[in-house]
Design a protein around this motif. Structure first.
Motif, PDB file in Angstrom:
ATOM      1  N   LEU A 188       0.824  -1.209   0.000  1.00  0.00           N
ATOM      2  CA  LEU A 188       0.000   0.000   0.000  1.00  0.00           C
ATOM      3  C   LEU A 188       0.854   1.252   0.000  1.00  0.00           C
ATOM      4  CD1 LEU A 188      -2.762  -0.988   2.510  1.00  0.00           C
ATOM      5  CD2 LEU A 188      -3.117  -0.288   0.154  1.00  0.00           C
ATOM      6  N   LEU A 189       1.907   1.206   0.797  1.00  0.00           N
ATOM      7  CA  LEU A 189       2.759   2.367   0.904  1.00  0.00           C
ATOM      8  C   LEU A 189       3.455   2.673  -0.403  1.00  0.00           C
ATOM      9  CD1 LEU A 189       4.139   1.756   4.420  1.00  0.00           C
ATOM     10  CD2 LEU A 189       3.011   3.832   3.664  1.00  0.00           C
ATOM     11  N   ALA A 190       3.725   1.626  -1.150  1.00  0.00           N
ATOM     12  CA  ALA A 190       4.360   1.856  -2.429  1.00  0.00           C
ATOM     13  C   ALA A 190       3.409   2.655  -3.311  1.00  0.00           C
ATOM     14  CB  ALA A 190       4.703   0.534  -3.084  1.00  0.00           C
ATOM     15  N   THR A 248       8.935  15.489  -3.576  1.00  0.00           N
ATOM     16  CA  THR A 248       9.683  14.405  -4.217  1.00  0.00           C
ATOM     17  C   THR A 248       8.829  13.609  -5.206  1.00  0.00           C
ATOM     18  OG1 THR A 248       9.219  12.925  -2.340  1.00  0.00           O
ATOM     19  CG2 THR A 248      11.334  14.111  -2.327  1.00  0.00           C
ATOM     20  N   HIS A 249       7.519  13.510  -4.922  1.00  0.00           N
ATOM     21  CA  HIS A 249       6.686  12.773  -5.867  1.00  0.00           C
ATOM     22  C   HIS A 249       5.199  12.989  -5.614  1.00  0.00           C
ATOM     23  CE1 HIS A 249       7.186  10.002  -2.486  1.00  0.00           C
ATOM     24  NE2 HIS A 249       6.085   9.367  -2.881  1.00  0.00           N
ATOM     25  N   GLN A 250       4.424  12.524  -6.580  1.00  0.00           N
ATOM     26  CA  GLN A 250       3.006  12.873  -6.655  1.00  0.00           C
ATOM     27  C   GLN A 250       2.081  12.037  -5.757  1.00  0.00           C
ATOM     28  OE1 GLN A 250       0.767  11.139  -9.936  1.00  0.00           O
ATOM     29  NE2 GLN A 250       2.661  10.914 -11.083  1.00  0.00           N
ATOM     30  N   HIS A 251       2.540  11.678  -4.579  1.00  0.00           N
ATOM     31  CA  HIS A 251       1.647  10.985  -3.651  1.00  0.00           C
ATOM     32  C   HIS A 251       1.186  11.955  -2.563  1.00  0.00           C
ATOM     33  CE1 HIS A 251       3.317   6.824  -4.934  1.00  0.00           C
ATOM     34  NE2 HIS A 251       2.274   7.178  -5.644  1.00  0.00           N
ATOM     35  N   PHE A 252      -0.089  11.801  -2.203  1.00  0.00           N
ATOM     36  CA  PHE A 252      -0.718  12.824  -1.351  1.00  0.00           C
ATOM     37  C   PHE A 252      -0.068  12.932   0.026  1.00  0.00           C
ATOM     38  CE2 PHE A 252      -3.171  10.578   1.884  1.00  0.00           C
ATOM     39  CZ  PHE A 252      -3.076   9.274   1.424  1.00  0.00           C
ATOM     40  N   ASP A 253       0.609  11.859   0.452  1.00  0.00           N
ATOM     41  CA  ASP A 253       1.269  11.944   1.754  1.00  0.00           C
ATOM     42  C   ASP A 253       2.519  12.826   1.700  1.00  0.00           C
ATOM     43  OD1 ASP A 253       2.150   9.836   0.093  1.00  0.00           O
ATOM     44  OD2 ASP A 253       3.155   8.838   1.742  1.00  0.00           O
ATOM     45  N   HIS A 254       2.942  13.177   0.491  1.00  0.00           N
ATOM     46  CA  HIS A 254       4.086  14.079   0.330  1.00  0.00           C
ATOM     47  C   HIS A 254       3.672  15.471  -0.136  1.00  0.00           C
ATOM     48  CE1 HIS A 254       6.832  10.650   0.868  1.00  0.00           C
ATOM     49  NE2 HIS A 254       5.840   9.993   0.300  1.00  0.00           N
ATOM     50  N   PHE A 255       2.640  15.541  -1.017  1.00  0.00           N
ATOM     51  CA  PHE A 255       2.255  16.869  -1.529  1.00  0.00           C
ATOM     52  C   PHE A 255       1.011  17.450  -0.859  1.00  0.00           C
ATOM     53  CE2 PHE A 255      -0.505  14.413  -4.503  1.00  0.00           C
ATOM     54  CZ  PHE A 255      -1.684  15.138  -4.382  1.00  0.00           C
ATOM     55  N   GLY A 298       9.972   5.310 -11.159  1.00  0.00           N
ATOM     56  CA  GLY A 298       9.949   3.990 -10.530  1.00  0.00           C
ATOM     57  C   GLY A 298       8.911   3.948  -9.423  1.00  0.00           C
ATOM     58  N   HIS A 299       9.137   4.728  -8.394  1.00  0.00           N
ATOM     59  CA  HIS A 299       8.121   4.797  -7.327  1.00  0.00           C
ATOM     60  C   HIS A 299       6.880   5.491  -7.883  1.00  0.00           C
ATOM     61  CE1 HIS A 299       6.338   5.007  -3.415  1.00  0.00           C
ATOM     62  NE2 HIS A 299       6.296   6.317  -3.451  1.00  0.00           N
ATOM     63  N   THR A 300       7.102   6.578  -8.611  1.00  0.00           N
ATOM     64  CA  THR A 300       6.078   7.207  -9.451  1.00  0.00           C
ATOM     65  C   THR A 300       6.774   7.504 -10.775  1.00  0.00           C
ATOM     66  OG1 THR A 300       6.694   9.441  -8.739  1.00  0.00           O
ATOM     67  CG2 THR A 300       4.944   8.339  -7.467  1.00  0.00           C
ATOM     68  N   ASN A 359      12.508   9.557   2.551  1.00  0.00           N
ATOM     69  CA  ASN A 359      11.248  10.293   2.671  1.00  0.00           C
ATOM     70  C   ASN A 359      10.182   9.481   3.412  1.00  0.00           C
ATOM     71  OD1 ASN A 359      10.583   8.637   0.515  1.00  0.00           O
ATOM     72  ND2 ASN A 359      10.709  10.280  -0.999  1.00  0.00           N
ATOM     73  N   HIS A 360      10.525   8.253   3.750  1.00  0.00           N
ATOM     74  CA  HIS A 360       9.789   7.509   4.785  1.00  0.00           C
ATOM     75  C   HIS A 360      10.869   6.886   5.668  1.00  0.00           C
ATOM     76  CE1 HIS A 360       5.843   7.782   2.911  1.00  0.00           C
ATOM     77  NE2 HIS A 360       6.390   7.442   1.757  1.00  0.00           N
ATOM     78  N   ALA A 361      10.709   7.059   6.973  1.00  0.00           N
ATOM     79  CA  ALA A 361      11.787   6.613   7.864  1.00  0.00           C
ATOM     80  C   ALA A 361      12.051   5.118   7.760  1.00  0.00           C
ATOM     81  CB  ALA A 361      11.447   6.977   9.303  1.00  0.00           C
TER      82      ALA A 361
HETATM   83 ZN   LIG Z   1       5.024   7.613  -2.409  1.00  0.00          ZN
END
Ligand SMILES: [Zn+2]
Length: 325
Positions: free
Chosen positions: A14-16, A136-143, A211-213, A268-270
């Motif tokens: 899921l985290l990926a 760093t990337h287009q996932h809502f937990d970062h942006f 890769g991740h996004t 960006n994730h511990a």
């Molecule tokens: Zn992400």
């Protein structure tokens, strides 16, 4: 811990985060609805269980307990002389100090934007001196928190072109689950592969590492400690379940490895760290909200980092082999 093992594997998937999950009508961003998302997932995929960082079951404790995302708050702390952790339990964010202001890497969730700002103030810095906010990337937990932070700080917001598109698509599209995508972001700085940003005495370098996004950014940061400057890398290493991204992911990780030697990692994730290094689940995520370490003996060294890249590549290649069957 054992009873959570199966779930941990699912959570890493899921985290990926992925468009695959989004298409299934579950949690495209990975975090917002972990409980519901897991219930709908297929059994764990074995290649994730071999990830070097392993399970991270405690990372979703707050959500299982029904607590708000703000419960993920941790005390901000110094990582290097010019690098401070201002993220939350599950999602990292870093302040880089320079002679002419601050650079913030990632914004965390919409719900925790103010937690990040509060942490920055607590460290004695003024959020108004943030000149750049790099996503760093287009996932809502970062942006998710970026719109709020942009409005408070007036920082320039930078992302790769393809991930800007991804954010715009998400923010203008229908809501997925209970994901909070935050205040709308307007396209600002487009960061291309090899670009640098210079602020005062500090230059950051950026690599577009799909890769991740599709447009994940890796950031090269000069991290200072004890009069020395170390080459720190903040990479996006979560494996995306989408088969379309497996080969790009392998290429990007190989490329980052070849760009070494790297002295240290700023994840960006511990939990996306070598298991035996300082910011690891045992020290960090499993800390039950106790204050984290004051300092970070974080120079892991190229040998361990290359070994870590190899472990990641091994897993990614197993994934590729399973997809090519
Ligand atoms: Zn992400």
């Amino acid at each position: 811990m054992k009873r959570y093992q199966w779930l941990a594997n699912a959570i890493v998937i899921l985290l990926a985060a992925s468009p695959v999950l989004a298409q299934k009508g579950t949690d495209g961003g990975g975090h917002a609805d972990a409980k519901a998302g897991i219930a709908q997932q297929a059994p764990p995929i074995s290649w994730n269980t071999k990830m070097p960082w392993g399970p991270m079951e405690a990372a979703v404790r707050t959500r299982w307990a029904g607590l708000p995302l703000t419960a993920e708050k941790v005390e901000p702390f110094k990582v290097f002389d010019n690098v401070y952790y201002v993220g939350v339990q599950v999602v990292g964010a870093y302040i880089i100090t320079t002679s002419e202001g601050l650079i913030l890497i990632d914004a965390t969730y919409a719900e925790t934007a103010d937690t990040v700002l509060e942490g920055i103030r607590k460290l004695g810095f003024d959020p108004a001196s943030i000149k750049y906010l790099i996503i760093t990337h287009q996932h809502f937990d970062h942006f998710g928190g970026a719109g709020r932070i942009q409005r408070v700080t007036h920082a320039r917001v930078g992302m790769s072109a393809v991930d800007w598109e991804g954010v715009e698509r998400q923010q203008s599209g229908p809501q997925v689950g209970d994901q909070n995508l935050g205040l709308p972001l307007e396209r600002d700085l487009i960061i291309k592969d090899g670009d640098t940003i210079k602020l005062g005495d500090t230059t950051l370098k950026f690599y577009v590492t799909p890769g991740h996004t599709p447009g994940s950014l890796a950031v090269e940061i000069p991290a200072r400690a004890g009069g020395k400057t170390y080459r720190a890398l903040s990479p996006c290493v979560g494996i995306n379940p989408s088969p379309d991204l497996t080969k790009p992911y392998i290429n990007s990780i190989e490329r980052l490895k070849n760009m070494g030697p790297w002295d240290t990692l700023l994840p960006n994730h511990a939990f996306l760290m070598p298991r035996d290094s300082a910011i690891a689940p045992s020290d960090f995520i499993f800390q039950d909200l106790k204050p984290v370490k004051e300092s970070y003996p974080g120079v892991i060294g190229p040998e361990r980092i290359n070994q870590w890249f190899d472990e990641i590549l091994m897993v990614a290649k197993e994934k590729l082999a399973s997809e090519e069957k």
